[in-house]
Scaffold this active site. Structure first.
Site, PDB file in Angstrom:
ATOM      1  N   MET A  62      -4.731  13.955   1.207  1.00  0.00           N
ATOM      2  CA  MET A  62      -5.433  15.188   1.553  1.00  0.00           C
ATOM      3  C   MET A  62      -6.957  15.055   1.514  1.00  0.00           C
ATOM      4  O   MET A  62      -7.661  16.049   1.334  1.00  0.00           O
ATOM      5  CB  MET A  62      -4.966  16.319   0.617  1.00  0.00           C
ATOM      6  CG  MET A  62      -3.482  16.605   0.720  1.00  0.00           C
ATOM      7  SD  MET A  62      -2.976  16.948   2.418  1.00  0.00           S
ATOM      8  CE  MET A  62      -1.215  17.142   2.222  1.00  0.00           C
ATOM      9  N   GLU A 100     -12.292  10.807  14.536  1.00  0.00           N
ATOM     10  CA  GLU A 100     -11.957  12.180  14.935  1.00  0.00           C
ATOM     11  C   GLU A 100     -10.690  12.618  14.206  1.00  0.00           C
ATOM     12  O   GLU A 100      -9.634  11.982  14.352  1.00  0.00           O
ATOM     13  CB  GLU A 100     -11.722  12.231  16.456  1.00  0.00           C
ATOM     14  CG  GLU A 100     -11.560  13.639  16.967  1.00  0.00           C
ATOM     15  CD  GLU A 100     -11.045  13.685  18.405  1.00  0.00           C
ATOM     16  OE1 GLU A 100     -10.547  14.745  18.800  1.00  0.00           O
ATOM     17  OE2 GLU A 100     -11.120  12.657  19.101  1.00  0.00           O
ATOM     18  N   HIS A 160       1.253  13.360  10.432  1.00  0.00           N
ATOM     19  CA  HIS A 160       0.812  14.751  10.495  1.00  0.00           C
ATOM     20  C   HIS A 160       2.031  15.644  10.780  1.00  0.00           C
ATOM     21  O   HIS A 160       2.826  15.334  11.669  1.00  0.00           O
ATOM     22  CB  HIS A 160      -0.238  14.927  11.598  1.00  0.00           C
ATOM     23  CG  HIS A 160      -0.762  16.318  11.666  1.00  0.00           C
ATOM     24  ND1 HIS A 160      -1.658  16.820  10.740  1.00  0.00           N
ATOM     25  CD2 HIS A 160      -0.469  17.340  12.505  1.00  0.00           C
ATOM     26  CE1 HIS A 160      -1.903  18.089  11.020  1.00  0.00           C
ATOM     27  NE2 HIS A 160      -1.202  18.430  12.080  1.00  0.00           N
ATOM     28  N   ASN A 162      -1.564   7.567   9.978  1.00  0.00           N
ATOM     29  CA  ASN A 162      -1.414   8.856   9.290  1.00  0.00           C
ATOM     30  C   ASN A 162      -0.177   9.567   9.814  1.00  0.00           C
ATOM     31  O   ASN A 162       0.174   9.423  10.980  1.00  0.00           O
ATOM     32  CB  ASN A 162      -2.649   9.728   9.557  1.00  0.00           C
ATOM     33  CG  ASN A 162      -2.563  11.087   8.891  1.00  0.00           C
ATOM     34  OD1 ASN A 162      -2.206  11.191   7.710  1.00  0.00           O
ATOM     35  ND2 ASN A 162      -2.862  12.145   9.633  1.00  0.00           N
TER      36      ASN A 162
HETATM   37  C1  GAR Z   1       3.596  15.903   4.575  1.00  0.00           C
HETATM   38  O1  GAR Z   1       4.204  16.968   5.231  1.00  0.00           O
HETATM   39  C2  GAR Z   1       2.523  15.278   5.441  1.00  0.00           C
HETATM   40  O2  GAR Z   1       2.847  15.258   6.798  1.00  0.00           O
HETATM   41  C3  GAR Z   1       1.374  16.217   5.185  1.00  0.00           C
HETATM   42  O3  GAR Z   1       1.448  16.519   3.808  1.00  0.00           O
HETATM   43  C4  GAR Z   1       2.805  16.397   3.359  1.00  0.00           C
HETATM   44  C5  GAR Z   1       2.844  15.421   2.210  1.00  0.00           C
HETATM   45  O4  GAR Z   1       4.115  15.327   1.621  1.00  0.00           O
HETATM   46  N1  GAR Z   1       0.132  15.624   5.564  1.00  0.00           N
HETATM   47  C6  GAR Z   1      -0.869  16.287   6.127  1.00  0.00           C
HETATM   48  O5  GAR Z   1      -0.864  17.467   6.305  1.00  0.00           O
HETATM   49  C7  GAR Z   1      -2.067  15.427   6.489  1.00  0.00           C
HETATM   50  N2  GAR Z   1      -2.922  16.138   7.418  1.00  0.00           N
HETATM   51  P1  GAR Z   1       4.536  14.104   0.697  1.00  0.00           P
HETATM   52  O6  GAR Z   1       3.468  13.924  -0.381  1.00  0.00           O
HETATM   53  O7  GAR Z   1       5.845  14.545   0.102  1.00  0.00           O
HETATM   54  O8  GAR Z   1       4.690  12.886   1.566  1.00  0.00           O
END
Ligand code: GAR
Length: 192
Positions: free
Chosen positions: A87, A145, A106, A104
């Site tokens: 994050m 970006e 998303h 990454n």
């Molecule tokens: C996941 O849904 C991932 O796609 C999102 O955070 C969550 C993490 O879960 N990531 C984002 O939003 C990045 N922009 P996790 O810690 O259980 O893998």
């Protein structure tokens, strides 16, 4: 075998999916968390992977945080970096040093519900607010970006009438993120 570092901030279910997939062309050698006590660290420890906590709050800005990570990953000979629920936004210098080697995941179908401010549960709240019937997940290469780099994989997931942000998040993880992230990392490691 490519040497993989995974960056995490939270529960680490995507890290778990990567561990369980048993990559053939890469090995997770290091997990770094931007948050103290993230459950992802426990998952890594249980799998015998080296961990490090580098709290983002201990650094004045994204540049100094990114410089610390660059140094660490160069020292550890890291080939591929996976942002798995990470994050923190990284500086352009980080993207330049590891160009084409940062991945990454998303939780939406980019270019929908992405960019600055769209992360975690917020993405699913916005998808429900807009009333989309299909959402999903995207795995992409990280460039300066935000969420704008080349797309490696996407998978669609249906939105149900009675979904809450939490139920939708869970379905997107189970049906899309945990499937396409390990596959995309495997493909990238094999190609590099
Ligand atoms: C996941 O849904 C991932 O796609 C999102 O955070 C969550 C993490 O879960 N990531 C984002 O939003 C990045 N922009 P996790 O810690 O259980 O893998």
């Amino acid at each position: 075998m490519k040497r993989i570092a995974v960056l995490v901030s939270g529960g680490g279910t995507n890290l778990q999916a990567l561990i369980d997939y048993k990559l053939k062309s890469g090995e997770i050698v290091l997990v770094v968390s931007s948050k103290e006590g993230a459950f992802a660290l426990t998952r890594a420890e249980n799998a015998g992977i080296k961990t490090l906590t580098l709290p983002r709050k201990n650094f004045p800005d994204s540049k100094s945080y990114s410089e610390e990570l660059i140094q660490l990953f160069l020292e550890q000979d890291i080939d591929v970096i996976v942002l798995a629920g990470f994050m923190t936004v990284l500086d352009d210098s980080f993207c330049a040093v590891f160009k084409g080697r940062i991945v990454n995941v998303h939780p939406a179908l980019i270019p929908s519900f992405c960019g600055v401010g769209y992360y975690g549960l917020k993405v699913h709240e916005e998808a429900l607010k807009r009333g989309v019937k299909i959402t999903g997940a995207t795995v992409h290469i990280v460039t300066p970006e935000c969420d704008g780099g080349p797309i490696l994989a996407q998978k669609a997931v249906e939105v149900r009438d009675n979904d809450t942000p939490e139920t939708l998040q869970r379905r997107v993880m189970e049906e899309a993120e945990w499937v396409i992230l390990p596959e995309a990392v495997e493909k990238l490691c094999a190609k590099l």
